[in-house]
Design a protein around this motif. Structure first.
Motif, PDB file in Angstrom:
ATOM      1  N   ARG A  39       0.860  -1.189  -0.180  1.00 31.29           N
ATOM      2  CA  ARG A  39       0.150   0.342  -0.015  1.00 31.29           C
ATOM      3  C   ARG A  39       1.129   1.113  -0.176  1.00 31.29           C
ATOM      4  NH1 ARG A  39      -2.682  -2.462   3.805  1.00 31.29           N
ATOM      5  NH2 ARG A  39      -5.311  -3.035   2.847  1.00 31.29           N
ATOM      6  N   LEU A  40       1.829   1.039   0.810  1.00 32.14           N
ATOM      7  CA  LEU A  40       2.780   2.509   0.835  1.00 32.14           C
ATOM      8  C   LEU A  40       3.487   2.215  -0.564  1.00 32.14           C
ATOM      9  CD1 LEU A  40       4.322   4.919   2.784  1.00 32.14           C
ATOM     10  CD2 LEU A  40       5.829   2.332   3.001  1.00 32.14           C
ATOM     11  N   ARG A  41       3.859   1.854  -1.159  1.00 30.33           N
ATOM     12  CA  ARG A  41       4.665   2.526  -2.067  1.00 30.33           C
ATOM     13  C   ARG A  41       3.757   2.345  -3.768  1.00 30.33           C
ATOM     14  NH1 ARG A  41       9.766  -0.642  -1.990  1.00 30.33           N
ATOM     15  NH2 ARG A  41      10.012  -1.314  -0.145  1.00 30.33           N
ATOM     16  N   LEU A  42       2.360   1.823  -3.175  1.00 29.51           N
ATOM     17  CA  LEU A  42       1.386   2.043  -4.304  1.00 29.51           C
ATOM     18  C   LEU A  42       1.003   3.475  -4.613  1.00 29.51           C
ATOM     19  CD1 LEU A  42      -0.171  -1.378  -5.162  1.00 29.51           C
ATOM     20  CD2 LEU A  42       1.494  -0.324  -6.482  1.00 29.51           C
ATOM     21  N   THR A  43       0.660   3.635  -2.875  1.00 31.83           N
ATOM     22  CA  THR A  43       0.317   5.032  -2.749  1.00 31.83           C
ATOM     23  C   THR A  43       0.955   6.153  -3.084  1.00 31.83           C
ATOM     24  OG1 THR A  43      -0.948   4.240  -0.951  1.00 31.83           O
ATOM     25  CG2 THR A  43      -0.239   6.242  -0.830  1.00 31.83           C
ATOM     26  N   ARG A  44       3.057   6.129  -3.305  1.00 31.61           N
ATOM     27  CA  ARG A  44       3.468   7.197  -3.254  1.00 31.61           C
ATOM     28  C   ARG A  44       3.431   7.338  -5.205  1.00 31.61           C
ATOM     29  NH1 ARG A  44       8.952   5.466  -0.222  1.00 31.61           N
ATOM     30  NH2 ARG A  44       7.707   6.309   1.710  1.00 31.61           N
ATOM     31  N   PHE A  45       3.193   5.794  -6.206  1.00 29.98           N
ATOM     32  CA  PHE A  45       3.161   5.668  -7.391  1.00 29.98           C
ATOM     33  C   PHE A  45       1.812   6.431  -7.893  1.00 29.98           C
ATOM     34  CE2 PHE A  45       2.228   3.936 -11.179  1.00 29.98           C
ATOM     35  CZ  PHE A  45       3.472   3.916 -11.848  1.00 29.98           C
ATOM     36  N   ALA A  46       0.377   6.378  -6.937  1.00 28.85           N
ATOM     37  CA  ALA A  46      -0.332   7.063  -7.479  1.00 28.85           C
ATOM     38  C   ALA A  46      -0.454   7.974  -7.115  1.00 28.85           C
ATOM     39  CB  ALA A  46      -1.227   6.235  -6.491  1.00 28.85           C
ATOM     40  N   GLU A  47       0.192   9.134  -6.592  1.00 30.61           N
ATOM     41  CA  GLU A  47       0.081  10.192  -6.199  1.00 30.61           C
ATOM     42  C   GLU A  47       0.874  11.019  -7.353  1.00 30.61           C
ATOM     43  OE1 GLU A  47       3.136  11.014  -2.742  1.00 30.61           O
ATOM     44  OE2 GLU A  47       1.678  10.015  -1.389  1.00 30.61           O
TER      45      GLU A  47
END
Length: 66
Positions: A39-47
């Motif tokens: 979740r943490l890594r994908l949230t950064r990508f989604a930003e």
């Protein structure tokens, strides 16, 4: 012209694809710690790419982000 046609197709956004991936990972029984990391890594990508359609992101953009 090929890029224009590709953008018109019904392709999910990065946000939608991430949500589907997280749901699948949870359903597959991924450990909570692993889910949190994902979740943490994908949230950064989604930003950066979240609202964009997946086929609208150029490889060079993703590589630069990485």
């Amino acid at each position: 012209m090929r890029q224009f046609e590709a953008r018109k197709r019904d392709v999910p956004t990065v946000d939608a694809l991430i949500e589907m991936h997280l749901q699948a990972a949870e359903a597959d029984g991924l450990r909570e710690r692993s889910l949190k990391d994902l979740r943490l890594r994908l949230t950064r990508f989604a930003e950066i790419f979240g609202p964009r359609k997946v086929n609208d992101i150029r490889p060079a953009e993703a590589k630069q982000w990485l």
